[in-house]
Scaffold this motif. Structure first.
Motif, PDB file in Angstrom:
ATOM      1  N   LEU A 155       0.826  -6.647  -4.109  1.00 16.22           N
ATOM      2  CA  LEU A 155       0.811  -5.312  -3.517  1.00 16.22           C
ATOM      3  C   LEU A 155       1.457  -4.368  -4.525  1.00 16.22           C
ATOM      4  O   LEU A 155       2.652  -4.480  -4.809  1.00 16.22           O
ATOM      5  CB  LEU A 155       1.586  -5.301  -2.199  1.00 16.22           C
ATOM      6  N   ILE A 156       0.652  -3.487  -5.069  1.00 19.07           N
ATOM      7  CA  ILE A 156       1.100  -2.617  -6.160  1.00 19.07           C
ATOM      8  C   ILE A 156       1.192  -1.186  -5.658  1.00 19.07           C
ATOM      9  O   ILE A 156       0.170  -0.597  -5.286  1.00 19.07           O
ATOM     10  CB  ILE A 156       0.099  -2.677  -7.331  1.00 19.07           C
ATOM     11  N   CYS A 157       2.381  -0.622  -5.659  1.00 16.53           N
ATOM     12  CA  CYS A 157       2.517   0.769  -5.220  1.00 16.53           C
ATOM     13  C   CYS A 157       2.138   1.699  -6.358  1.00 16.53           C
ATOM     14  O   CYS A 157       2.740   1.646  -7.431  1.00 16.53           O
ATOM     15  CB  CYS A 157       3.934   1.059  -4.757  1.00 16.53           C
ATOM     16  N   ARG A 158       1.167   2.542  -6.099  1.00 20.55           N
ATOM     17  CA  ARG A 158       0.711   3.441  -7.160  1.00 20.55           C
ATOM     18  C   ARG A 158       1.708   4.571  -7.386  1.00 20.55           C
ATOM     19  O   ARG A 158       1.628   5.297  -8.377  1.00 20.55           O
ATOM     20  CB  ARG A 158      -0.655   4.021  -6.812  1.00 20.55           C
ATOM     21  N   LEU A 166       4.903  -6.308  -5.245  1.00 21.26           N
ATOM     22  CA  LEU A 166       5.376  -7.395  -4.393  1.00 21.26           C
ATOM     23  C   LEU A 166       4.325  -8.491  -4.394  1.00 21.26           C
ATOM     24  O   LEU A 166       3.136  -8.232  -4.214  1.00 21.26           O
ATOM     25  CB  LEU A 166       5.587  -6.870  -2.965  1.00 21.26           C
ATOM     26  N   VAL A 168      -3.806  -5.543  -4.841  1.00 20.82           N
ATOM     27  CA  VAL A 168      -4.002  -4.467  -3.881  1.00 20.82           C
ATOM     28  C   VAL A 168      -3.167  -3.272  -4.301  1.00 20.82           C
ATOM     29  O   VAL A 168      -1.942  -3.370  -4.375  1.00 20.82           O
ATOM     30  CB  VAL A 168      -3.608  -4.913  -2.465  1.00 20.82           C
ATOM     31  N   SER A 169      -3.835  -2.183  -4.583  1.00 19.00           N
ATOM     32  CA  SER A 169      -3.115  -0.967  -4.957  1.00 19.00           C
ATOM     33  C   SER A 169      -3.041  -0.043  -3.753  1.00 19.00           C
ATOM     34  O   SER A 169      -3.986   0.040  -2.973  1.00 19.00           O
ATOM     35  CB  SER A 169      -3.844  -0.288  -6.116  1.00 19.00           C
ATOM     36  N   GLY A 170      -1.917   0.628  -3.613  1.00 21.22           N
ATOM     37  CA  GLY A 170      -1.761   1.520  -2.469  1.00 21.22           C
ATOM     38  C   GLY A 170      -0.367   2.114  -2.456  1.00 21.22           C
ATOM     39  O   GLY A 170       0.199   2.373  -3.511  1.00 21.22           O
TER      40      GLY A 170
END
Ligand SMILES: [Zn+2]
Ligand SMILES: [Zn+2]
Ligand SMILES: [Zn+2]
Ligand SMILES: [Zn+2]
Lengths: 163, 163
Positions: free
Chosen positions: A111-114, A120, A149-151
DNA sequence: CCTGCGAATGTTATAATGTTTCAAATATCG
DNA sequence: CGATATTTGAAACATTATAACATTCGCAGG
């Protein structure tokens, strides 16, 4: 075995890193692989950053420490660390991150925070099962799964809820 | 609406390509976007290959056709095509492939054969649901999902069953 | 202690992929 | 036509990754 890093929440990161290094040493010993100083230092640098680190970021850090390093130095260390499941390459970022579940069988889901850039890693067993099922309907034999997953992470979502 | 390409099986690929182009023209018209000759030609080149094409592969093809093209020519066309969901970028290959489900809402899941290089795009609704569920447990808000499965397609698996 | 061998590293150069910048051309609309 | 926004051309540059070959290091056998 591995202490799960608390996602996106503050924690004692030094301990986090030290534990990752200890785990890495154990894993390498098991496999009779040599976790040389350069390899260990690269792993430590990657772990110290919660955000994935590019190979040239690692390189810059090494040279700033007086280590006479060139791109192959870093890429070779990264290849080694990937081989033993100690780091993952994030294809969508051309960057590397420490594996949260080193030594455990898992399919990495990131899980990639843009916004803040933090990443994570989740195990995602149900996801893995669903992927294998879907591949199975096409008689496809999966070997490696890239799932990124980017978001927006919870923190950044509340900070900037309006797009 | 879209005719599903038969995975890894022979088919009339010219018709395949022509249909993709027709669909692309319709989609662009709907969005009042201009599918210029260069953009259309890039899309056609990508569709003609079952294997993902690198940007520089496309570039080489364009220049070999006498088109005065530079890297930005290709990357701009690819950006446009991605924007309208006509092609996908395969991050693990640094390459591009035509979208099998252009115009339909979907999460692309790609089965990439490491032996023959062919790629099959699946919709994978269950997979998508599982991913969103997993992200939800971390209060993460997904925006774009990169899901690429590398392995062996049915054909290559039988040809080389022993690793 | 030497010596030989394979693993690891140093070093240089180069390949592959992707972006910035600014100018010129082209489409669109009143 | 003329103003405006979009698209393209062109050159330089930035980033990411690998190839090739020499050298050093770790370690086992003599
Ligand atoms: Zn992992
Ligand atoms: Zn964030
Ligand atoms: Zn698609
Ligand atoms: Zn195949």
């Amino acid at each position: 075995m591995s202490t799960r890093a608390l996602p996106y929440r503050p924690h004692n990161h030094d301990a986090c890193v030290q534990q990752a290094l200890a785990s890495a040493r154990a894993i390498c010993q098991q496999h009779k692989a040599r976790l040389t100083p350069t390899r260990e230092r690269v792993l430590e640098l990657i772990w110290q950053s919660h955000k994935p680190l590019g190979a040239y970021d690692v390189l810059a850090e090494l040279t700033s420490e007086g280590h006479s390093a060139a791109p192959p130095t870093v890429y070779r260390a990264l290849d080694f660390l990937q081989q033993y499941g100690l780091v993952h390459r994030i294809a969508s970022l051309n960057a590397f991150t420490g594996c949260t579940y080193a030594g455990e069988q898992h399919t990495g889901m990131f899980l990639i925070c843009r916004a803040c850039g933090n990443v994570l890693e989740l195990r995602g067993i149900e996801v893995s099962t669903a992927i294998h099922n879907a591949a199975g309907t096409e008689a496809f034999h999966p070997e490696t799964i890239t799932l990124e997953v980017s978001g927006l992470c919870p923190g950044c979502k509340t900070e900037a809820p309006h797009e």
